[in-house]
Motif scaffolding. Structure first.
Motif, PDB file in Angstrom:
ATOM      1  N   THR A  74       0.852  -1.183   0.000  1.00 42.21           N
ATOM      2  CA  THR A  74       0.000   0.000   0.000  1.00 42.21           C
ATOM      3  C   THR A  74       0.886   1.230   0.000  1.00 42.21           C
ATOM      4  O   THR A  74       1.591   1.513   0.952  1.00 42.21           O
ATOM      5  CB  THR A  74      -0.916   0.040   1.241  1.00 42.21           C
ATOM      6  OG1 THR A  74      -0.117  -0.288   2.361  1.00 42.21           O
ATOM      7  CG2 THR A  74      -2.071  -0.927   1.105  1.00 42.21           C
ATOM      8  N   SER A  75       0.846   1.952  -1.094  1.00 35.83           N
ATOM      9  CA  SER A  75       1.806   3.025  -1.260  1.00 35.83           C
ATOM     10  C   SER A  75       1.359   4.252  -0.480  1.00 35.83           C
ATOM     11  O   SER A  75       0.176   4.554  -0.378  1.00 35.83           O
ATOM     12  CB  SER A  75       1.940   3.361  -2.740  1.00 35.83           C
ATOM     13  OG  SER A  75       0.675   3.677  -3.237  1.00 35.83           O
TER      14      SER A  75
ATOM     15  N   ALA B 171       0.389   7.883  -2.662  1.00 34.49           N
ATOM     16  CA  ALA B 171      -0.904   8.182  -3.253  1.00 34.49           C
ATOM     17  C   ALA B 171      -1.746   9.047  -2.315  1.00 34.49           C
ATOM     18  O   ALA B 171      -2.620   9.772  -2.761  1.00 34.49           O
ATOM     19  CB  ALA B 171      -1.649   6.893  -3.563  1.00 34.49           C
ATOM     20  N   THR B 172      -1.468   8.945  -1.023  1.00 31.59           N
ATOM     21  CA  THR B 172      -2.292   9.703  -0.082  1.00 31.59           C
ATOM     22  C   THR B 172      -1.678  11.044   0.290  1.00 31.59           C
ATOM     23  O   THR B 172      -2.384  11.960   0.682  1.00 31.59           O
ATOM     24  CB  THR B 172      -2.529   8.896   1.200  1.00 31.59           C
ATOM     25  OG1 THR B 172      -1.283   8.350   1.597  1.00 31.59           O
ATOM     26  CG2 THR B 172      -3.536   7.806   0.977  1.00 31.59           C
ATOM     27  N   THR B 173      -0.338  11.134   0.187  1.00 31.81           N
ATOM     28  CA  THR B 173       0.265  12.417   0.520  1.00 31.81           C
ATOM     29  C   THR B 173       0.013  13.388  -0.616  1.00 31.81           C
ATOM     30  O   THR B 173       0.264  13.082  -1.776  1.00 31.81           O
ATOM     31  CB  THR B 173       1.787  12.275   0.719  1.00 31.81           C
ATOM     32  OG1 THR B 173       2.299  11.487  -0.344  1.00 31.81           O
ATOM     33  CG2 THR B 173       2.122  11.625   2.047  1.00 31.81           C
TER      34      THR B 173
ATOM     35  N   LYS C 262       1.138  15.531  -2.831  1.00 33.58           N
ATOM     36  CA  LYS C 262       2.462  16.033  -3.194  1.00 33.58           C
ATOM     37  C   LYS C 262       2.387  17.143  -4.239  1.00 33.58           C
ATOM     38  O   LYS C 262       3.266  17.977  -4.326  1.00 33.58           O
ATOM     39  CB  LYS C 262       3.369  14.899  -3.682  1.00 33.58           C
ATOM     40  CG  LYS C 262       2.866  14.173  -4.905  1.00 33.58           C
ATOM     41  CD  LYS C 262       3.874  13.112  -5.334  1.00 33.58           C
ATOM     42  CE  LYS C 262       3.295  12.286  -6.465  1.00 33.58           C
ATOM     43  NZ  LYS C 262       4.094  11.132  -6.767  1.00 33.58           N
TER      44      LYS C 262
ATOM     45  N   THR D  71      -9.366  11.010   1.052  1.00 29.75           N
ATOM     46  CA  THR D  71      -9.598   9.594   0.831  1.00 29.75           C
ATOM     47  C   THR D  71     -11.004   9.244   1.279  1.00 29.75           C
ATOM     48  O   THR D  71     -11.374   9.496   2.403  1.00 29.75           O
ATOM     49  CB  THR D  71      -8.590   8.759   1.637  1.00 29.75           C
ATOM     50  OG1 THR D  71      -7.297   9.098   1.200  1.00 29.75           O
ATOM     51  CG2 THR D  71      -8.836   7.281   1.428  1.00 29.75           C
TER      52      THR D  71
END
Lengths: 289, 310
Positions: free
Chosen positions: B2-3, B6-8, B10, B21
């Motif tokens: 789970t990367s 993708a949630t930060t 950037k 999310t």
């Protein structure tokens, strides 16, 4: 190959001669390349008596459609029906599922997005030859060999990854601001999507649909193991059976070529519709257009 | 896996991408994920499991298969037949990919060098070849190479070579030759179109400047064109290698037409083991091998595509 970029100071005559030569080479190459396609259609119009004479007839003078009549009566319509069912189910389901997934990866950021994208890209590369025995085993365990549903499920999964990837490009190409401003003007999210984004996506959906159609319509490997029964054959299996059946006796090449033409023509037409999209999807990122 | 990236958040430049999310994206990818898990995930898992099992006589009467560890892999890869198949497949794959690339690049350069009208004729002919469904392609080529009435033997014989009644599909070398012609014929259009698209990016001013500076055509090709179109060459090269490993349809149909001994490549060999002799353990072990090779070759391609995604 000396005229790749025409040097302005070179003598004109030389350039013209080499250009003419290259044009001749190009025309010859074009004819060589198209010859098998031409030969298929040409042979399909000629009676077997002409085809088996010692001297080939290069133009189908005196041809007729008799071969097509013969082919029609040997199970073409049955195979066409199976192919249509399988392809229709596969295309409709794959497009709906892939479209939803494409929305997710191009309109949302979420945990696991990158893993999902990586997974579909790798799955897209997996060859049927690396999985078909296991798929055969699975389908036969649940008693779905020789069923339209059994093969359709495998086809849906086979075309979904690339379809997601293709649609992702189309969805990403439509600015989300359009939807935003519709919402400002009082549309709900859902109606903004269906009124603004969806119509703009139509060409993308058509292109992906045709791609999925071509994959399912032409598929041979999985069909060979999942549909062994003769009256469940899809068109590619039917065409193969045609050569096999002809082996016992003298091959009726006129009929075999008529069968090939019948299988090929719809594919060629649809292929020409999506060709541009397909190339740019496969080499995306390498060619900036 | 789970990367986190993708949630930060950037980059704020990607407008319209909702950074919050929530559950909607997971619902959206659910149907596709279920399909992939059922039709590919499950068979893949089963295949990995089966490749460590032994299916013998007892199992035909319902007994669970015995765990044998790496035994299947060892017996597959200590087998001379397997090595023959693997070696032939790899040679076939590399030779076909190389030949396709060379011819494809040559045709792309040709397209670039001729006038618009001639180019259009060439492109239409290549498109027709590209559009043909593979089963029809193989059928037509079997007819063209037919030993008695085939037009190829007729033309070769009339060019003064003794090819009358030459049986192309009678030997495995002949079969591979015909298969190579088929694979190259049907794959070249894709390479030619892609490379041509790359060539149109090469700036004419640079080429002109180079030729004014006295660079020869060969020199211009090596020092300007090749570096400029390297990304396209990389991708089409990788795809050709991956695609030419999977030539099941072509080989299987040529074998149908006539069956020389030892003409199996990986796909047809797995088919023979699995469907023909019901040896699922061996077929699974060999399938895993094919999948691993494919994934290794795919890594560079997938990374290239991902680059475009971000």
């Amino acid at each position: 190959m000396t005229t790749l970029a025409v040097p302005t100071r070179s003598p004109r005559r030389r350039i013209r001669i080499s250009r003419v030569l290259l044009s001749i080479v190009a025309i010859v190459v074009a004819l060589v390349w198209v010859f098998p396609v031409y030969w298929m259609v040409s042979s399909s119009l000629l009676p077997n008596v002409v085809l088996t004479s010692t001297k080939p007839r290069f133009f189908p003078f005196g041809g007729s459609l008799d071969n097509y009549e013969g082919v029609m009566s040997s199970g073409f319509l049955r195979a066409l029906g199976i192919s249509l069912q399988v392809t229709l189910i596969a295309v409709v389901c794959a497009i709906i599922f892939a479209f939803l997934a494409a929305l997710a990866i191009s309109r949302f950021k979420f945990r696991g997005r990158r893993s999902f994208v990586l997974a579909i890209l790798f799955i897209q590369m997996l060859p049927a030859e690396g999985l078909f025995i296991a798929q055969y085993k699975m389908v036969s365990t649940v008693g779905m060999l020789n069923t339209v549903i059994g093969i359709s499920v495998l086809y849906i999964a086979a075309v979904i990854p690339f379809t997601i990837w293709m649609l992702r490009g189309f969805v990403a190409g439509i600015p989300a601001e359009l939807e935003e401003s519709a919402k400002v003007d009082g549309c709900s999210s859902v109606s903004a999507f269906f009124r603004i984004t969806f119509p703009l996506l139509a060409p993308g959906l058509v292109a992906s649909g045709v791609y999925a159609f071509l994959q399912a319509w032409n598929e041979f490997t999985i069909a060979l193991v999942i549909l062994p029964k003769e009256d469940m054959r899809t068109l590619p299996l039917w065409l193969r059976g045609f050569i096999q059946a002809s082996q016992a006796r003298e091959t009726d090449w006129g009929q075999v070529m008529a069968a090939s033409t019948l299988v090929a023509v719809p594919v060629i037409i649809f292929f020409l519709i999506v060709q541009g999209r397909l190339t740019s999807g496969l080499v995306a990122g390498a060619v900036k257009g | 896996m789970t990367s986190t990236d993708a949630t930060t958040p950037k980059s704020d430049t990607t407008k319209g991408v909702k950074r919050k999310t929530h559950v909607t994206p997971y619902i959206l990818i659910l149907p596709a994920s279920i399909m992939l898990l059922v039709a590919m995930g499950y068979p893949l898992g089963w295949q990995i499991w089966a490749s460590f099992m032994k299916f013998g006589l007892r199992q035909q009467f319902g007994a669970p298969p015995d765990f044998v560890g790496l035994e299947n892999y060892i017996s597959v890869f200590t087998n001379k037949t397997t090595w023959g198949v693997v070696a032939r497949s790899l040679i076939f794959c590399v030779a076909n990919a190389a030949l396709t690339l060379v011819v494809g690049i040559a045709l792309a350069l040709l397209m670039n060098a001729v006038s618009k009208a001639v180019r259009l004729i060439l492109q239409i002919c290549l498109l027709l070849a590209w559009a043909m469904p593979v089963v029809a392609v193989v059928t037509v080529w079997i007819w063209l190479f037919d030993w008695r009435r085939g037009v190829i033997n007729y033309i070769l014989t009339h060019l003064g070579l003794n090819f009358s009644s030459f049986n192309w599909l009678g030997t495995s070398m002949g079969l591979y030759f015909v298969a190579t012609v088929i694979v190259v014929w049907m794959s070249v259009p894709f390479v030619a179109f892609s490379v041509f698209a790359g060539l149109t990016q090469v700036s004419e001013e640079v080429m002109e400047a180079a030729s004014l500076d006295g660079a020869s055509a060969t020199r211009r090709f090596v020092s300007i064109i090749v570096p400029m179109i390297r990304p396209v060459l990389m991708i089409v090269g990788l795809l050709q290698i991956i695609w030419d490993l999977r030539v099941f349809t072509q080989i299987k149909m040529l074998q149908d037409a006539q069956m020389p001994l030892n003409s199996d490549l990986l796909g047809t060999y797995i088919y023979r083991l699995g469907v023909g002799s019901g040896d699922f353990a061996m077929a699974s072990a060999l399938s895993i091998f094919v999948l691993i090779i494919t994934i290794i070759f795919s890594i560079a391609y997938v990374l290239q595509l991902i680059k475009e995604d971000s």
